[in-house]
Design a protein around this motif. Structure first.
Motif, PDB file in Angstrom:
ATOM      1  N   GLY A 205       0.811  -1.201   0.000  1.00  0.00           N
ATOM      2  CA  GLY A 205       0.000   0.000   0.000  1.00  0.00           C
ATOM      3  C   GLY A 205       0.851   1.260   0.000  1.00  0.00           C
ATOM      4  N   CYS A 206       1.917   1.276   0.802  1.00  0.00           N
ATOM      5  CA  CYS A 206       2.815   2.437   0.840  1.00  0.00           C
ATOM      6  C   CYS A 206       3.488   2.644  -0.519  1.00  0.00           C
TER       7      CYS A 206
ATOM      8  N   THR B  69     -11.078  -1.134   3.185  1.00  0.00           N
ATOM      9  CA  THR B  69      -9.792  -1.067   3.890  1.00  0.00           C
ATOM     10  C   THR B  69      -8.940  -2.292   3.575  1.00  0.00           C
TER      11      THR B  69
ATOM     12  N   GLY C 220      -4.441   4.188   2.417  1.00  0.00           N
ATOM     13  CA  GLY C 220      -4.601   4.035   3.860  1.00  0.00           C
ATOM     14  C   GLY C 220      -6.033   4.225   4.293  1.00  0.00           C
ATOM     15  N   GLY C 221      -6.473   3.461   5.284  1.00  0.00           N
ATOM     16  CA  GLY C 221      -7.860   3.562   5.735  1.00  0.00           C
ATOM     17  C   GLY C 221      -8.815   3.150   4.622  1.00  0.00           C
TER      18      GLY C 221
ATOM     19  N   ASP D  11     -10.298   3.518   1.196  1.00  0.00           N
ATOM     20  CA  ASP D  11     -10.107   4.107  -0.127  1.00  0.00           C
ATOM     21  C   ASP D  11     -11.345   3.845  -0.979  1.00  0.00           C
TER      22      ASP D  11
END
Length: 245
Positions: free
Chosen positions: A1-2, A222, A228-229, A231
């Motif tokens: 994700g990052c 999520t 994050g959280g 989307d």
């Protein structure tokens, strides 16, 4: 994700813009889940502002219990609170949480979420307009509303014979799942709900919004690669297998 977020943020600016709707539509409190009523000139939103019907605070959020509120554009293009000559406000708002609704394409029915207590037990209801007045809402059958469970956030196909909604019932993939039911006989005789397996993850999947012309389902999750959280994702095609953040 990052890694995904870093790569996305390096791309050129996207070809769309967002503009916040001014007061009285938006406030310092939670205002969300808009449903378009008359083209783009009238909307119903869910709001937890202080003047809601119940007035009491919901412990889970610290804000008021939410209501369905209507707004429309005036002749100068500004937004104002709609009148209530058709009785809509009293019918679709209670002292607990109400909101997250959708109109049928012909605007003769409004399906929405009504929570029956302060513990979060929610169900999907429908009200109809007859002779210019909205009539008493009816709770949909147990195939939509899993008894004692959390069932909310309906959206509809163009003909109104397929409903996508969110539920925490048993048999799902995770926490909140998106389910669908077909009313093959009409008149809200909904069939057994099925899990939308191509969409759901072991985490939270919610807030479906279906656009029939494009055969596209927008939803929040999520459980997928994202910033994050929760989307927002877009699923296209008849089976919703083509999913994009």
């Amino acid at each position: 994700g990052c890694e995904f977020a870093i790569l996305e943020l390096e791309k050129p600016l996207r070809d769309y813009q967002f503009k916040i709707l001014p007061a009285p539509v938006n406030t310092k409190f939670s205002d969300y889940s808009p449903a378009i009523y008359h083209n783009d000139t009238s909307i119903v939103i869910t709001s937890a502002r202080e003047e809601t019907v119940g007035g009491d605070k919901y412990d889970a959020t610290g804000e008021s219990f939410s209501d369905n509120l209507r707004f429309e554009k005036n002749k100068t293009g500004g937004w104002v609170k709609s009148g209530n000559t058709d009785g809509f406000n009293e019918l679709v708002n209670t002292k607990y949480n109400d909101g997250a609704g959708i109109f049928t394409h012909d605007k003769k029915k409004f399906y929405y979420t009504q929570c029956d207590d302060d513990q979060g037990a929610c169900a999907i209801y429908v009200t109809k307009i007859a002779n210019g007045k909205w009539i008493k809402p009816v709770k949909l059958n147990a195939k939509i509303n899993d008894p004692g469970g959390w069932n909310a956030q309906p959206t509809l196909s163009f003909k109104g014979d397929t409903m996508y909604f969110v539920s925490k019932r048993k048999g799902g993939a995770g926490q909140h799942d998106i389910w669908y039911s077909i009313s093959s006989k009409g008149e809200d005789l909904w069939d057994t709900a099925r899990n939308l397996t191509t969409i759901n993850t072991p985490s939270i999947d919610m807030a479906p919004n279906y656009f029939p012309n494009e055969k596209t389902l927008f939803f929040s999750s999520t459980g997928r690669k994202g910033f994050g959280g929760l989307d927002i994702y877009m699923a296209k095609g008849d089976s919703f297998k083509n999913i994009t953040n």
